[in-house]
Design an enzyme around this catalytic site. Structure first.
Site, PDB file in Angstrom:
ATOM      1  N   GLU A 115      12.976 -43.286  20.519  1.00  0.00           N
ATOM      2  CA  GLU A 115      12.068 -43.122  19.379  1.00  0.00           C
ATOM      3  C   GLU A 115      12.768 -42.314  18.289  1.00  0.00           C
ATOM      4  OE1 GLU A 115       8.846 -40.178  20.490  1.00  0.00           O
ATOM      5  OE2 GLU A 115       9.956 -40.294  22.361  1.00  0.00           O
ATOM      6  N   LYS A 117      13.776 -39.365  15.806  1.00  0.00           N
ATOM      7  CA  LYS A 117      13.625 -37.913  15.773  1.00  0.00           C
ATOM      8  C   LYS A 117      13.118 -37.580  14.379  1.00  0.00           C
ATOM      9  CE  LYS A 117      15.731 -33.582  17.141  1.00  0.00           C
ATOM     10  NZ  LYS A 117      15.344 -32.728  16.024  1.00  0.00           N
ATOM     11  N   ASP A 119      11.762 -35.669  11.145  1.00  0.00           N
ATOM     12  CA  ASP A 119      12.190 -34.428  10.524  1.00  0.00           C
ATOM     13  C   ASP A 119      10.979 -33.682   9.965  1.00  0.00           C
ATOM     14  OD1 ASP A 119      14.153 -32.683  10.044  1.00  0.00           O
ATOM     15  OD2 ASP A 119      15.108 -33.787   8.407  1.00  0.00           O
ATOM     16  N   TYR A 225       2.811 -37.867  14.263  1.00  0.00           N
ATOM     17  CA  TYR A 225       2.960 -38.764  15.414  1.00  0.00           C
ATOM     18  C   TYR A 225       3.039 -37.919  16.672  1.00  0.00           C
ATOM     19  CZ  TYR A 225       4.135 -42.865  12.556  1.00  0.00           C
ATOM     20  OH  TYR A 225       4.104 -43.904  11.677  1.00  0.00           O
ATOM     21  N   LYS A 316      22.020 -37.473  17.122  1.00  0.00           N
ATOM     22  CA  LYS A 316      21.876 -37.166  15.697  1.00  0.00           C
ATOM     23  C   LYS A 316      22.699 -38.110  14.818  1.00  0.00           C
ATOM     24  CE  LYS A 316      20.007 -33.597  14.549  1.00  0.00           C
ATOM     25  NZ  LYS A 316      20.012 -32.184  14.891  1.00  0.00           N
ATOM     26  N   CYS A 410      23.004 -33.295 -29.185  1.00  0.00           N
ATOM     27  CA  CYS A 410      23.408 -34.366 -28.272  1.00  0.00           C
ATOM     28  C   CYS A 410      24.930 -34.392 -28.169  1.00  0.00           C
ATOM     29  CB  CYS A 410      22.907 -35.715 -28.769  1.00  0.00           C
ATOM     30  SG  CYS A 410      23.563 -37.095 -27.804  1.00  0.00           S
ATOM     31  N   CYS A 413      26.355 -37.796 -29.829  1.00  0.00           N
ATOM     32  CA  CYS A 413      26.259 -38.178 -31.239  1.00  0.00           C
ATOM     33  C   CYS A 413      25.930 -36.995 -32.149  1.00  0.00           C
ATOM     34  CB  CYS A 413      25.219 -39.280 -31.422  1.00  0.00           C
ATOM     35  SG  CYS A 413      23.531 -38.709 -31.175  1.00  0.00           S
ATOM     36  N   CYS A 428      17.776 -36.651 -26.759  1.00  0.00           N
ATOM     37  CA  CYS A 428      18.514 -36.807 -28.005  1.00  0.00           C
ATOM     38  C   CYS A 428      17.606 -37.556 -28.969  1.00  0.00           C
ATOM     39  CB  CYS A 428      19.775 -37.616 -27.731  1.00  0.00           C
ATOM     40  SG  CYS A 428      20.472 -38.355 -29.207  1.00  0.00           S
ATOM     41  N   CYS A 434      22.655 -43.160 -31.493  1.00  0.00           N
ATOM     42  CA  CYS A 434      23.439 -42.481 -30.464  1.00  0.00           C
ATOM     43  C   CYS A 434      24.144 -43.536 -29.610  1.00  0.00           C
ATOM     44  CB  CYS A 434      22.517 -41.626 -29.592  1.00  0.00           C
ATOM     45  SG  CYS A 434      23.362 -40.914 -28.167  1.00  0.00           S
TER      46      CYS A 434
HETATM   47  S1  IVH Z   1      10.490 -34.262  22.238  1.00  0.00           S
HETATM   48  C1  IVH Z   1      10.825 -31.819  25.668  1.00  0.00           C
HETATM   49  N1  IVH Z   1      10.450 -36.189  20.460  1.00  0.00           N
HETATM   50  O1  IVH Z   1      12.783 -31.992  17.673  1.00  0.00           O
HETATM   51  C2  IVH Z   1      11.141 -32.508  24.426  1.00  0.00           C
HETATM   52  N2  IVH Z   1      10.920 -33.991  19.727  1.00  0.00           N
HETATM   53  O2  IVH Z   1      14.961 -30.402  18.818  1.00  0.00           O
HETATM   54  C3  IVH Z   1      10.718 -31.772  23.240  1.00  0.00           C
HETATM   55  N3  IVH Z   1      11.267 -33.779  17.312  1.00  0.00           N
HETATM   56  O3  IVH Z   1      10.880 -29.170  18.435  1.00  0.00           O
HETATM   57  C4  IVH Z   1      10.602 -32.527  22.023  1.00  0.00           C
HETATM   58  N4  IVH Z   1      10.933 -35.899  16.824  1.00  0.00           N
HETATM   59  O4  IVH Z   1      10.038 -30.699  16.564  1.00  0.00           O
HETATM   60  C5  IVH Z   1      10.638 -34.883  20.678  1.00  0.00           C
HETATM   61  N5  IVH Z   1      10.343 -37.974  18.948  1.00  0.00           N
HETATM   62  C6  IVH Z   1      10.524 -36.669  19.193  1.00  0.00           C
HETATM   63  C7  IVH Z   1      10.811 -35.766  18.156  1.00  0.00           C
HETATM   64  C8  IVH Z   1      11.012 -34.420  18.464  1.00  0.00           C
HETATM   65  C9  IVH Z   1      11.212 -34.690  16.345  1.00  0.00           C
HETATM   66  C10 IVH Z   1      11.563 -32.340  17.101  1.00  0.00           C
HETATM   67  C11 IVH Z   1      10.540 -31.410  17.660  1.00  0.00           C
HETATM   68  C12 IVH Z   1      11.279 -30.479  18.562  1.00  0.00           C
HETATM   69  C13 IVH Z   1      12.700 -30.658  18.108  1.00  0.00           C
HETATM   70  C14 IVH Z   1      13.647 -30.407  19.256  1.00  0.00           C
END
Ligand code: IVH
Length: 675
Positions: A115, A117, A119, A225, A316, A410, A413, A428, A434
């Protein structure tokens, strides 16, 4: 005064109805009622709760508007610690992770839930008897902050669970984040009102969630989510992570639509490449992929190492931020005269490419970030967006670095600069006098979505203007073969091709022509709306303010620009010349009201990538024609438009027998002007 029994029932039904519409709107992107109808339901509920406060429950949708400010956040000790994740940055590290998992679980091949990650920031949601009673941030993993009042205003988070079978006491965990679109709008508003501008969606989400005043949080476009659990009765656990997520989803918690069950390390890396490729088109920021061992029994066997599980890992993406030095700050003058400061950088590799320039947006932002020549800065390049300077590294500033000052005239010109009150942009005042503005306006005129003059690129336009071969865009149609062939990097053949392209471009549409003129704030959508409304250029040029204002999409600012543009003699002159030189389009009779919204009542779903326009543009164009665009395919969908790499919506359309248009079919339909 205590509430009569029928009112108790009424409040319950109203609450349920509002929550139902919340799910349709915020989770399914498919509202059934208008905003006004929704507001009416909410107003009714608020009135009843105000009159009979004993009817107010913690899961009432009225709590979504935000409670009054609190003094400080209370501490919450987590029942189950909130962990972090170990990172891997390469295929090699990932293979090593999988090898260890296979060894410790004694399996030849392991299934993973993969899934995005997200931000944002992690929150823990405690549900008691299906009602959200407490929400906390991660904090140090053991103790977090109580942000219940703020989390209640996030529409994606259910205040009361749906369905049945949820434990009496359990915790769901997931990520609160701010979608990109909402983030941009929030910052745009902040710039206008002088409020805090956030560096990225993550900071904006964190700042919004850690607000003492929940009414402020309520005004921020946050989403959520779920991706896991905290406290949860062991005997109620399913066998796998993916079933667990499905359970949360059944109870009304939103989960990522990108979540997939994959097999082994190959499944993981295939998922990684596919998501990396689509990353910039996702509506929210992600910084990698998380893989979790699917089997919960194996998760238990693998256990934890210090503060991270051994059954999950974050893969990452390469860094999108890097450090470099500012060599110079230069000013670019755009088509409408706006001066944009640009930092020339020591070349640096970031987000997969080498960059040498980054935008500094405007004078105010330079001042705010205090960027000076010689500074060490952090630059960011995310997806295909323009690289920008995020911030300076103050410790590395050299002594004697001078603050940056915007020029007083500017730089292209020498014309005086205009500073419009309430606008950050400095312009400008030279207009087409210009050369920079002139060049940009010619490039715009020739661009693909305007007059579409193939082969008339940037370098050519620069030469034509510098050599004074064209004074206005009309002069483009007076260029001779000899003149063109004499330019740098032009042979007789390409000169002839360009003349042909110029000839072809003369056959256009009124909408394209209006867009090509480059009237301030008249983008494609507005140009189309004006063309549809007025039907002819003469009618538009003769229009008064009231009539302009009656066009969808046109407000007082735009109508002001349109009026001013057509009032100026030199603009009228250029238009007359263009028509004389043979620019034509088909004139239609002024369309009837009904004809103006030929797509009225039609429901579209857009999926995949279009090459001719962004999905937002496609949506705007459909909406101008009266269509409705929704996020999910159902029996009520009239058309699914599938660009390159469509998502699961295409499969759904096929399953339901909804007509699917590819890009060509879609463009043909737009051109035809009716479904
Ligand atoms: S699982 C035991 N799933 O990443 C696992 N974390 O570096 C704990 N995060 O504090 C987290 N998307 O804020 C999980 N799909 C995802 C995530 C996720 C973002 C963040 C979360 C966590 C940090 C860990």
């Amino acid at each position: 005064m205590s509430a009569p029994a029928e009112l108790v029932e009424k409040v319950r039904r109203l609450s349920e109805e509002i929550e139902f519409h919340n799910v349709r709107y915020y989770q399914q992107d498919d509202p059934l009622i208008t905003d006004a109808e929704y507001d009416r339901l909410m107003a009714e509920l608020l009135a009843l709760e105000e009159r009979y406060p004993e009817l107010l429950t913690p899961d009432s949708p009225s709590q979504r508007v935000g409670a009054p400010p609190v003094e400080a956040f209370a501490e919450v000790r987590h029942e189950v610690p909130m962990l972090s994740l170990a990172n891997v940055f390469s295929e090699e590290d990932l293979t090593a992770f999988d090898a260890r998992v296979r060894k410790d679980s004694a399996q030849e091949s392991v299934d993973y839930v993969a899934e995005p990650k997200l931000d944002g920031l992690a929150v823990n949601l405690l549900y008691q008897d299906g009602v959200l009673v407490r929400a906390a941030t991660r904090g140090d993993g053991q103790v977090g902050e109580d942000v219940t009042h703020n989390v209640r205003v996030i529409r994606a988070i259910p205040l009361r669970l749906q369905g049945e079978g949820y434990p009496v006491h359990f915790e769901a965990r997931g990520e609160v984040f701010m979608p990109k679109e909402g983030f941009l709008a929030l910052n745009e508003r902040a710039r206008k009102t002088g409020d805090k501008v956030f560096a990225n969606p993550r900071n904006a989400a964190a700042g919004s969630l850690r607000q003492l005043d929940a009414r402020v949080t309520a005004s921020r476009p946050l989403s959520f989510y779920a991706y896991g659990i905290g406290a949860f009765p062991e005997d109620r656990l399913p066998a796998t992570q993916h079933e667990l997520i499905e359970m949360l989803q059944r109870w009304g918690l939103p989960v990522s639509p990108e979540l997939r069950l994959v097999r082994g390390v190959t499944g993981c890396s295939d998922y990684f490449s596919s998501l990396a490729e689509r990353r910039s088109r996702l509506p929210y920021d992600i910084d990698g992929v998380v893989y979790k061992v699917d089997c919960l029994r194996f998760q238990a066997v693998l256990g934890f190492l210090s503060r991270a599980p051994r059954w999950a890992v974050a893969h990452k993406f390469p860094a999108e931020e890097a450090r470099t030095r500012v060599l110079a700050i230069e000013i670019q003058v755009g088509r409408t005269g706006v001066l944009t400061p640009v930092a020339r950088l020591e070349p640096v590799f970031v987000g997969g490419v080498t960059i040498t320039n980054a935008t500094l947006n405007n004078a105010e932002i330079i001042k705010e970030k205090d960027v000076r020549v010689g500074d060490t800065v952090i630059v960011r390049r995310a997806g295909d967006v323009i690289p920008e300077v995020v911030q300076i590294v103050p410790e590395l500033r050299e002594v004697g670095a001078e603050p940056f000052r915007m020029p007083e005239a500017c730089p292209e010109c020498g014309s005086a600069l205009e500073i419009v009150e309430g606008e950050v942009a400095v312009r400008c005042s030279g207009g087409l006098y210009c050369p920079a503005q002139h060049k940009e306006s010619v490039k715009h005129f020739a661009s693909r979505r305007a007059m579409d003059i193939e082969g008339l690129g940037e370098k050519l336009v620069d030469q034509l203007v510098d050599k004074k071969l064209i004074a206005t865009v009309a002069d483009l149609y007076r260029l001779s073969l000899e003149q063109l062939a004499g330019l740098e990097r032009m042979g007789a053949k390409s000169a002839a091709n360009l003349l042909e392209a110029l000839e072809r471009s003369k056959h256009t549409t009124l909408a394209r022509f209006l867009y090509a003129l480059g009237i301030r704030d008249v983008g494609e959508v507005t140009a189309k709306a004006l063309a549809d409304h007025f039907g002819s250029l003469d009618a538009l040029m003769a229009a008064h303010e009231e009539e302009l204002l009656s066009v969808a999409d046109v407000g007082p600012v735009v109508s002001g620009h349109v009026l001013l543009f057509f009032r100026q003699d030199h603009n009228r002159e250029v238009i007359a010349q263009l028509l004389e030189l043979g620019v034509v389009w088909e004139t239609r009779a002024k369309t009837s009201d009904e004809g103006e919204r030929p797509f009225e009542g039609r429901v579209f779903v857009l999926t995949g990538t279009l090459s001719a326009m962004s999905r937002e543009e496609a949506r705007a164009r459909l909406e101008t024609l009266g269509a409705k665009c929704t996020g999910s395919v159902s029996k009520k969908t009239d058309f699914v438009v599938a660009g390159a790499e469509p998502g699961s919506k295409l499969a759904k359309a096929t399953e339901l027998g909804v007509p699917v248009l590819d890009e060509d079919g879609f463009l043909a339909m737009l051109d035809r002007g009716r479904p």
